[in-house]
Design an enzyme around this catalytic site. Sequence first.
Site, PDB file in Angstrom:
ATOM      1  N   GLY A  58       0.842  -1.202   0.000  1.00 20.06           N
ATOM      2  CA  GLY A  58       0.000   0.000   0.000  1.00 20.06           C
ATOM      3  C   GLY A  58       0.864   1.233   0.000  1.00 20.06           C
ATOM      4  N   CYS A  85       5.220  -6.247   1.608  1.00 24.65           N
ATOM      5  CA  CYS A  85       5.622  -4.837   1.655  1.00 24.65           C
ATOM      6  C   CYS A  85       4.917  -4.100   2.810  1.00 24.65           C
ATOM      7  CB  CYS A  85       5.357  -4.193   0.298  1.00 24.65           C
ATOM      8  SG  CYS A  85       6.187  -2.624   0.097  1.00 24.65           S
ATOM      9  N   TYR A  86       3.984  -3.232   2.524  1.00 23.03           N
ATOM     10  CA  TYR A  86       3.278  -2.553   3.622  1.00 23.03           C
ATOM     11  C   TYR A  86       2.679  -3.579   4.585  1.00 23.03           C
ATOM     12  CZ  TYR A  86      -0.133   0.344   6.097  1.00 23.03           C
ATOM     13  OH  TYR A  86      -0.862   0.969   7.077  1.00 23.03           O
ATOM     14  N   HIS A 175       8.016  -7.798  -3.855  1.00 24.51           N
ATOM     15  CA  HIS A 175       6.684  -8.128  -4.393  1.00 24.51           C
ATOM     16  C   HIS A 175       6.713  -9.448  -5.162  1.00 24.51           C
ATOM     17  CE1 HIS A 175       4.465  -4.422  -3.441  1.00 24.51           C
ATOM     18  NE2 HIS A 175       5.673  -3.907  -3.391  1.00 24.51           N
ATOM     19  N   GLU A 177       4.319 -10.980  -6.427  1.00 18.21           N
ATOM     20  CA  GLU A 177       3.277 -11.045  -7.463  1.00 18.21           C
ATOM     21  C   GLU A 177       3.710 -10.467  -8.805  1.00 18.21           C
ATOM     22  OE1 GLU A 177       3.385  -9.150  -4.854  1.00 18.21           O
ATOM     23  OE2 GLU A 177       2.563  -7.160  -5.184  1.00 18.21           O
ATOM     24  N   ASP A 233     -17.917 -10.665 -22.629  1.00 15.37           N
ATOM     25  CA  ASP A 233     -18.552 -10.747 -21.310  1.00 15.37           C
ATOM     26  C   ASP A 233     -20.052 -11.038 -21.408  1.00 15.37           C
ATOM     27  OD1 ASP A 233     -16.043  -9.980 -20.672  1.00 15.37           O
ATOM     28  OD2 ASP A 233     -16.554  -7.940 -20.074  1.00 15.37           O
ATOM     29  N   LYS A 373     -10.857 -10.995 -16.270  1.00 14.16           N
ATOM     30  CA  LYS A 373     -11.079 -11.091 -17.716  1.00 14.16           C
ATOM     31  C   LYS A 373     -10.434 -12.348 -18.327  1.00 14.16           C
ATOM     32  CE  LYS A 373     -12.500  -9.067 -21.542  1.00 14.16           C
ATOM     33  NZ  LYS A 373     -13.764  -8.364 -21.751  1.00 14.16           N
TER      34      LYS A 373
END
Length: 517
Positions: A58, A85-86, A175, A177, A233, A373
């Site tokens: 964050g 992290c945060y 990170h 990710e 969609d 998506k």
Amino acid sequence: MTQSHMQNILVLDFGSQTTQLIARRVREEQVYCEIHPFNIDIKEIKAMAPRGIILSGGPSSVYDRDAPKISTELFDLGIPVLGICYGMQLTTMLLGGIVEKSDRREYGHARLIIDDPDKIFYGLAEKEVGHQVWMSHGDRVEKLAPGFKIIAHSESCPVAAMAHESRPIYGVQFHPEVAHTEIGMDVLDNFLFRVCSCTPDWNMSSFVSSSIEAIREKVGNGRVICALSGGVDSTVTALLINRAIGSRLTCIFVNNGLLRKNEPEVVLAFLKQFGLNVVFVDAEERFLSKLHGISDPEKKRKIIGQEFIKVFEEEASRIGQVDFLAQGTLYPDVIESVSFKGPSATIKSHHNVGGLPDVMKLELIEPLRELFKDEVRKVAEELGMPHELVNRHPFPGPGLAIRILGEITRERLDILREADALVLEEMKTSNWYWKVWQAFAVLLPIRTVGVMGDERTYDHVVAIRVVDSLDAMTADWSKLPYDLLGRMSNRIINEVKGVNRVCYDISSKPPATIEWE
Ligand code: XMP
């Protein structure tokens, strides 16, 4: 959360730009995962009984007055926690350690040296040169909270990863990710499977069957209507509901006169082939007469949106008793409306069928609201949609209206349709179509001088817009080969009557936008 997703991970959002990415990575490992705001009630967390909790990064500093915090109770639930992290700094501060406020950011690549191949680093060979990881932080952990040990460091970060000695609580300053962290997926995998003991059971074929069950249960003997746009969609939404309740679903497909060349025919043929119950409304005349003389882009959008609602309502009333309105809402829209108001909560103003739910006063049914998506695309394939349709570029609700700068006339629509079709044809033949986010033609509100044969011409200008993007929030112009651009230009000028000049748009977003209006 539905009963079928018992093996779940909860991501608490502290406003990081990568929160969604964390969730996507977890799901790529076939573990169901949801994002919730950091201030979700502990009771709700208990009720969800997640297998593990990930605290996102964050933008705040833990000592900021308004810094987002969680209750320390979270650490007493016995549920494994990974702070990123945060999330790691907050864990440290809340459990009695010290975080150093820094005025210098460490940003970019760093070399991670593993000091203790604890569970989250299981199987990662210790390398003297370290592992490449990606950092983005100002503050850092200065003194560990009691009971924690350092399990990795980097040159400028003595506590690059930490673990509790006896409880399943972990923190990483880097990170995992992001793709730049080479060992990111290994670390996440270890957390999911070694620490949380998750089973990889989230996949799109199980989603399809559980979703069909859930739709049947919700709809009962009721009737559903769905606005189809031809996009992935809404089509997947309709296909799923169709599988669940068959002909009690009625789809409404409106030709607003602003669609691409051959679009109504292609979409209708596809839908019929899948046995959907489709009402086709040719409302071209209505839309074009309402748009007559209008140049302002926002007015165009408003008129198109309002007219769409009117057409849809009229058609719906012809169908008789209807109980549900189906919509192709995706998970990012859901997160945006519930998430912590940080950078990950940027609200998009565009909506394909904006206003429908409020006006129709029908109960909503949104089978894709748990999906990203890329997951929708997998479901589409699972349901047998052809690759071409699954991977088509996004197309805006107001259609070609916002790609014709200035007034919309039939003549100008026809010119744009032809030019656009040639752009798409060349993109597909060269295989570039599948590598970019969007490719289309734009008709400019000017004429320029040209020469054809011995004659001077005074004709229209077409701009070609092709962009690379991950999520349409930012974009860059695609570096197409010159010969492809040359072919598009030649063909448009030679084959589309009324055009004598073609330009290529080389602006990025920001500061430009993807569409021209
Ligand atoms: P911009 O032009 O804002 O576009 O960079 C970002 C993405 O949104 C699409 N877009 C729209 N979609 N209604 C829509 O349904 C709209 O009014 C609209 N305007 C832009 C655009 O095609 C791109 O994918």
